[in-house]
Write an enzyme that holds these catalytic residues in place. Structure first.
Site, mmCIF file in Angstrom:
data_model
loop_
_atom_site.group_PDB
_atom_site.id
_atom_site.type_symbol
_atom_site.label_atom_id
_atom_site.label_comp_id
_atom_site.label_asym_id
_atom_site.label_seq_id
_atom_site.Cartn_x
_atom_site.Cartn_y
_atom_site.Cartn_z
ATOM 1 N N GLU A 1 -72.065 74.280 -4.699
ATOM 2 C CA GLU A 1 -71.544 73.651 -5.931
ATOM 3 C C GLU A 1 -70.111 74.078 -6.215
ATOM 4 O O GLU A 1 -69.804 74.674 -7.254
ATOM 5 C CB GLU A 1 -72.440 73.992 -7.122
ATOM 6 C CG GLU A 1 -73.811 73.357 -7.038
ATOM 7 C CD GLU A 1 -74.636 73.498 -8.317
ATOM 8 O OE1 GLU A 1 -74.349 74.387 -9.139
ATOM 9 O OE2 GLU A 1 -75.572 72.712 -8.500
ATOM 10 N N GLU B 1 -80.522 70.151 -3.335
ATOM 11 C CA GLU B 1 -81.181 70.711 -4.529
ATOM 12 C C GLU B 1 -81.636 69.570 -5.415
ATOM 13 O O GLU B 1 -80.861 68.658 -5.702
ATOM 14 C CB GLU B 1 -80.216 71.577 -5.359
ATOM 15 C CG GLU B 1 -79.952 72.934 -4.803
ATOM 16 C CD GLU B 1 -79.087 73.788 -5.729
ATOM 17 O OE1 GLU B 1 -79.174 73.627 -6.972
ATOM 18 O OE2 GLU B 1 -78.325 74.608 -5.204
HETATM 19 P P1 P53 Z 1 -80.954 76.810 -13.102
HETATM 20 C C1 P53 Z 1 -75.460 74.516 -13.688
HETATM 21 C C2 P53 Z 1 -75.833 73.183 -13.828
HETATM 22 C C3 P53 Z 1 -76.545 72.564 -12.808
HETATM 23 C C4 P53 Z 1 -76.888 73.277 -11.671
HETATM 24 O O1 P53 Z 1 -80.189 75.763 -12.186
HETATM 25 C C5 P53 Z 1 -76.512 74.595 -11.558
HETATM 26 C C6 P53 Z 1 -75.788 75.213 -12.546
HETATM 27 C C7 P53 Z 1 -75.348 76.631 -12.405
HETATM 28 O O2 P53 Z 1 -76.000 77.479 -13.248
HETATM 29 O O3 P53 Z 1 -76.775 75.339 -10.490
HETATM 30 C C8 P53 Z 1 -77.589 74.946 -9.394
HETATM 31 O O4 P53 Z 1 -81.368 77.922 -12.222
HETATM 32 C C9 P53 Z 1 -77.442 76.103 -8.454
HETATM 33 C C10 P53 Z 1 -78.666 76.938 -8.320
HETATM 34 C C11 P53 Z 1 -79.469 76.892 -9.595
HETATM 35 C C12 P53 Z 1 -79.921 75.454 -9.818
HETATM 36 O O5 P53 Z 1 -78.826 74.587 -9.886
HETATM 37 O O6 P53 Z 1 -79.980 77.204 -14.131
HETATM 38 O O7 P53 Z 1 -76.924 75.754 -7.199
HETATM 39 O O8 P53 Z 1 -78.275 78.234 -7.945
HETATM 40 O O9 P53 Z 1 -80.523 77.766 -9.633
HETATM 41 C C13 P53 Z 1 -80.793 75.249 -11.049
HETATM 42 O O10 P53 Z 1 -82.137 76.085 -13.657
#
Ligand code: P53
Length: 483
Positions: A179, A375
């Protein structure tokens, strides 16, 4: 069948959210180790509040995480049981170079990842390796100010060289930065940048200087990967999820366009090969004085990525006048609430499967390169019943609808897609909130927000469901499944 026979199915994790073992085998500290649970996390992530050393008032969930450091064999075995043929994971930079600037790598760290790759190989699982998943050695943060300093490029390249050489033949798919666009919104989490003491203008300069340095590093890594092994496939990775205009008022449409450009800037360089003119114009107009070397543009244009990977959780909404509209609670960035989307996660992320299809078309039309969804998933509170079973039908529904949308994009919209790895295939620490309670996995891990629990792994209902999805190459997305 919609998807090709060699479609890659699997799940994704990141070192700092899963491994733990923060001080084992000479591992050094990284920015991600210092993100605490609780109310300060958000401002630390954004680089507004300083947290360069541990203190006694905070709990740091990444230090032990789900201890994959000691459980990886059992965990990969369970991934294999679900039928994964790809596993996305990341390297903790500080296991390989504990401070980041050493001449020689740390053998114990190299061995650890080699063992993981060998374990994957045993089951025919292709590793997909993120070289840096929000991961910067703290020594470099303190010593040279992290990615604002061009010297980071060389340190990152040293890491890449060691990885590409040592794991030649074991790893073929690489992502340079997770990201990469998150560094605009979350400079400390994304790139180890503390910017809390800067003026707005200076902050913007530092962020775009760091962005430039990462883009150069990414292109150099791509060049190096291809020269060390022509089989290597390199991807960029962006936090995607399009901005929709709130209405068809041209002002809203324009606002959405600007917001999308802000995110696409990174992949425009990595996949498209050149700096958008509007960005260079902005640097000049605002007097940002971004330092670039003579050969940079040539390097960027000659070393574009092989595929475009992205995370997708939700879409966002842009509006020219925010007064009076409802906001969502997102995690890092709050967004305008989309009145057409009825469902949202317990963390306020609005659920939009069609948005995945729209985002895929958008990215594919922009770059004409194969995509990889690395993801996607639903963060939810899972409550084991008295027998320890987790009936996560909400997760099954979320994934089924998104996988359906993904297939539609391939079948009807002409999008090329290499694979799909759902986020947090095993429960892990949330990046945004630091909670353990926000779970994404098919595999439950017994650990709570404060780090208490046996760490025992168990299968949720979605485990069997995803297993069948993979076994039928995405053809059977029925919601019913035995558990
Ligand atoms: P969590 C922000 C917004 C969308 C995705 O997020 C993001 C973030 C960063 O915090 O990160 C990605 O765990 C990232 C992963 C993360 C996942 O989305 O806040 O690549 O490390 O865990 C989900 O629910």
């Amino acid at each position: 069948m919609t998807l090709s026979n060699d479609f890659l199915w699997g799940g994704a994790t990141a070192a700092n959210q899963a491994e733990g073992g923060y001080n084992l085998d000479n591992r050094g500290l990284a920015n991600v180790d210092l993100l605490p649970l609780g109310k300060d996390r958000k401002s630390i992530i954004k680089g507004e509040k300083k947290m360069l050393d541990f203190d006694d008032n905070h709990f740091y969930p990444a230090l032990n995480a789900i201890d994959m450091y000691h459980h990886y064999k059992d965990d990969i075995k369970m991934f294999a049981e679900m039928g994964f043929n790809v596993y996305r994971m990341s390297i903790a930079w500080t296991r390989i170079f504990p401070k980041g600037d050493e001449k020689e790598p740390n053998e114990a760290g190299l061995k650890f990842y080699e063992n993981i790759f060998l374990e994957c190989k045993k089951y025919g699982i292709e590793p997909l390796v993120t070289i840096s998943h929000f991961d910067t050695p703290m020594h470099l943060v303190k010593d040279i100010g992290s990615w604002r300093n061009r010297r980071m490029v060389n340190y990152y390249l040293n890491l890449c060289k060691v990885l590409f050489t040592r794991y030649k033949g074991l790893v073929k798919y690489w992502l340079t930065f997770n990201e990469i666009n998150m560094l605009i919104y979350a400079p400390f989490e994304g790139a180890g940048l503390y910017v809390g003491d800067l003026t707005e203008k200076e902050k913007k300069r530092v962020i775009y200087q760091a962005a430039h340095n990462e883009l150069v590093a990414s292109a150099k890594a791509t060049q190096l990967a291809h020269s060390i092994d022509s089989n290597n496939q390199i991807g960029c990775m962006v936090a995607a999820g399009k901005y929709y205009p709130y209405s068809c008022d041209p002002k809203d449409v324009y606002e959405a366009m600007l917001s999308n450009r802000k995110d696409y800037f990174f992949s425009d360089v990595q996949a498209g090969g050149s700096y958008p003119k509007y960005m260079l114009d902005m640097f000049k107009r605002e007097g940002l004085n971004i330092q670039m070397d003579d050969g940079d543009f040539k390097l960027l244009s000659e070393n574009t990525v092989d595929f475009v990977s992205f995370s997708y959780y939700m879409t966002r909404v842009a509006i020219s006048n925010k007064s009076g509209v409802q906001m969502t609670t997102g995690n890092v960035f709050d967004s305008v609430k989309n009145p057409y989307l009825k469902e949202q996660s317990e963390w306020g992320w609005q659920i939009d499967p069609l948005g995945l299809r729209i985002t895929m078309i958008d990215l594919y039309d922009r770059y004409h390169k194969p995509l990889f969804i690395v993801e996607n998933g639903l963060g939810a509170v899972d409550k084991p019943d008295k027998d320890g079973k987790i009936y996560d039908d909400y997760r099954i529904k979320y994934l089924a609808n998104h996988i359906k949308a993904m297939k539609d994009a391939v079948e009807y919209d002409g999008v090329e897609l290499l694979g799909y790895t759902s986020w947090g295939c095993i429960d892990l620490i949330s990046a945004g909130s630091g909670e353990m309670k926000k779970r994404y996995g098919f595999i439950y891990v017994d650990r709570d927000n404060q780090g208490k629990g046996t760490l025992k792994r168990s299968k949720k209902k979605s485990f069997n469901w995803y297993k069948r999805v993979i076994a039928t190459n995405g053809e059977n997305l029925d919601l019913d499944i035995e558990y």
